[in-house]
Design a protein around this motif. Sequence first.
Motif, PDB file in Angstrom:
ATOM      1  N   VAL A  21       0.766  -1.092   0.171  1.00 36.33           N
ATOM      2  CA  VAL A  21      -0.198   0.104  -0.163  1.00 36.33           C
ATOM      3  C   VAL A  21       0.724   1.022   0.112  1.00 36.33           C
ATOM      4  N   GLY A  22       1.877   1.191   0.610  1.00 35.35           N
ATOM      5  CA  GLY A  22       2.710   2.430   0.978  1.00 35.35           C
ATOM      6  C   GLY A  22       3.710   2.988  -0.395  1.00 35.35           C
ATOM      7  N   THR A  23       3.551   1.768  -1.030  1.00 34.09           N
ATOM      8  CA  THR A  23       4.926   1.517  -2.899  1.00 34.09           C
ATOM      9  C   THR A  23       3.666   2.585  -3.538  1.00 34.09           C
ATOM     10  N   SER A  24       3.467   3.137  -3.642  1.00 32.81           N
ATOM     11  CA  SER A  24       2.458   4.372  -5.075  1.00 32.81           C
ATOM     12  C   SER A  24       3.747   4.110  -5.929  1.00 32.81           C
ATOM     13  N   PRO A  25       3.131   3.918  -7.623  1.00 27.10           N
ATOM     14  CA  PRO A  25       3.999   4.162  -8.670  1.00 27.10           C
ATOM     15  C   PRO A  25       4.479   5.795  -8.660  1.00 27.10           C
ATOM     16  N   ALA A  26       3.788   6.506  -7.928  1.00 29.21           N
ATOM     17  CA  ALA A  26       4.660   8.038  -8.390  1.00 29.21           C
ATOM     18  C   ALA A  26       5.843   7.668  -7.215  1.00 29.21           C
ATOM     19  N   ALA A  27       5.869   7.174  -5.678  1.00 29.97           N
ATOM     20  CA  ALA A  27       7.510   7.364  -5.418  1.00 29.97           C
ATOM     21  C   ALA A  27       8.366   6.343  -5.959  1.00 29.97           C
ATOM     22  N   VAL A  28       7.669   5.050  -6.665  1.00 30.47           N
ATOM     23  CA  VAL A  28       8.946   3.919  -7.112  1.00 30.47           C
ATOM     24  C   VAL A  28       9.460   5.106  -9.037  1.00 30.47           C
ATOM     25  N   LEU A  29       8.547   5.806  -9.535  1.00 26.80           N
ATOM     26  CA  LEU A  29       9.490   6.896 -10.382  1.00 26.80           C
ATOM     27  C   LEU A  29       9.853   7.855  -9.410  1.00 26.80           C
ATOM     28  N   GLY A  45       0.426  -2.201 -14.318  1.00 26.85           N
ATOM     29  CA  GLY A  45      -0.095  -1.202 -13.331  1.00 26.85           C
ATOM     30  C   GLY A  45       1.018  -1.499 -11.956  1.00 26.85           C
ATOM     31  N   LYS A  46       0.309  -1.392 -10.815  1.00 22.94           N
ATOM     32  CA  LYS A  46       0.917  -1.563  -9.932  1.00 22.94           C
ATOM     33  C   LYS A  46       1.392  -3.015  -9.247  1.00 22.94           C
ATOM     34  N   SER A  47       0.170  -3.686  -9.699  1.00 26.60           N
ATOM     35  CA  SER A  47       0.866  -4.772  -9.567  1.00 26.60           C
ATOM     36  C   SER A  47       1.318  -5.621 -10.015  1.00 26.60           C
ATOM     37  N   ASP A  48       1.556  -5.572 -11.461  1.00 29.40           N
ATOM     38  CA  ASP A  48       2.402  -5.967 -12.410  1.00 29.40           C
ATOM     39  C   ASP A  48       4.072  -5.748 -11.761  1.00 29.40           C
ATOM     40  N   LEU A  49       4.241  -4.578 -11.624  1.00 23.63           N
ATOM     41  CA  LEU A  49       5.697  -3.769 -10.752  1.00 23.63           C
ATOM     42  C   LEU A  49       5.741  -4.588  -9.741  1.00 23.63           C
ATOM     43  N   ALA A  50       4.523  -4.833  -8.947  1.00 26.37           N
ATOM     44  CA  ALA A  50       5.124  -5.224  -7.956  1.00 26.37           C
ATOM     45  C   ALA A  50       5.520  -6.554  -7.815  1.00 26.37           C
ATOM     46  N   ILE A  51       4.826  -7.624  -8.761  1.00 27.21           N
ATOM     47  CA  ILE A  51       4.960  -8.919  -8.723  1.00 27.21           C
ATOM     48  C   ILE A  51       6.166  -9.363  -9.491  1.00 27.21           C
ATOM     49  N   ALA A  52       7.167  -8.413 -10.271  1.00 23.28           N
ATOM     50  CA  ALA A  52       8.123  -8.531 -10.349  1.00 23.28           C
ATOM     51  C   ALA A  52       9.242  -7.887 -10.197  1.00 23.28           C
ATOM     52  N   ALA A  53       8.991  -7.396  -8.971  1.00 17.86           N
ATOM     53  CA  ALA A  53      10.143  -6.320  -7.523  1.00 17.86           C
ATOM     54  C   ALA A  53       9.913  -7.423  -6.538  1.00 17.86           C
ATOM     55  N   GLN A 100       3.118 -10.194   6.012  1.00 21.47           N
ATOM     56  CA  GLN A 100       2.118  -9.375   6.816  1.00 21.47           C
ATOM     57  C   GLN A 100       1.632  -8.562   6.374  1.00 21.47           C
ATOM     58  N   ASP A 101       2.153  -8.176   4.943  1.00 17.41           N
ATOM     59  CA  ASP A 101       1.020  -7.749   4.166  1.00 17.41           C
ATOM     60  C   ASP A 101      -0.637  -7.982   3.192  1.00 17.41           C
ATOM     61  N   ALA A 102      -1.420  -6.386   4.773  1.00 21.09           N
ATOM     62  CA  ALA A 102      -2.806  -8.065   4.584  1.00 21.09           C
ATOM     63  C   ALA A 102      -3.021  -7.851   2.588  1.00 21.09           C
TER      64      ALA A 102
END
Length: 189
Positions: A21-29, A45-53, A100-102
Amino acid sequence: MGAKDQLIEAASQLLWERGYVGTSPAAVLERSGVGQGSLYHHFAGKSDLAIAAMEHNAESLVATAEAQFSGPGTAVERISRWLLREREVLRGCPIGSMAQDADVVAAPELRAPVERTLAWLQGRVTQLLEEGEAAGELAGGIKPAELAAALVAVLQGSYVLARAADSPDPFHRAIAGIMALLAAATAER
């Protein structure tokens, strides 16, 4: 490093620090220094990037663990090296913390890299304990899969204790405790 790799690296660090939740696309950019067009060129989108990360963090965890697991020494020595290696304790585990991330747990596609990596870790420790059992390193009656589950659970839980106390001391005490259990399992053979 290309734009895609910069985005993955930035997202992997932010997920570790802030959670999903605390990782926004803006913060990544902002962290990556990459333009918005690159983000949506490489990721849906965000979930696709999060999976890769998370896959990136998983690969790093596996490589680091495997370096200890496949090195020289007995099975117990290799497991001990893994347990005692230097870690950024107060940051937690980059994979375990995602459990631990809901939001991660609620989404099967986000949870998959976490589940797969922790299962790999437990399975690999089980293999090493089975190897140690076959070599006569472990006491009779030790159940490698159960001991492996305990080792991984204590390691992951010790991060939580350390973060809650804002001190690495609980982590180190928990690892010392599991090392004593491991030593007892070898001494009784």
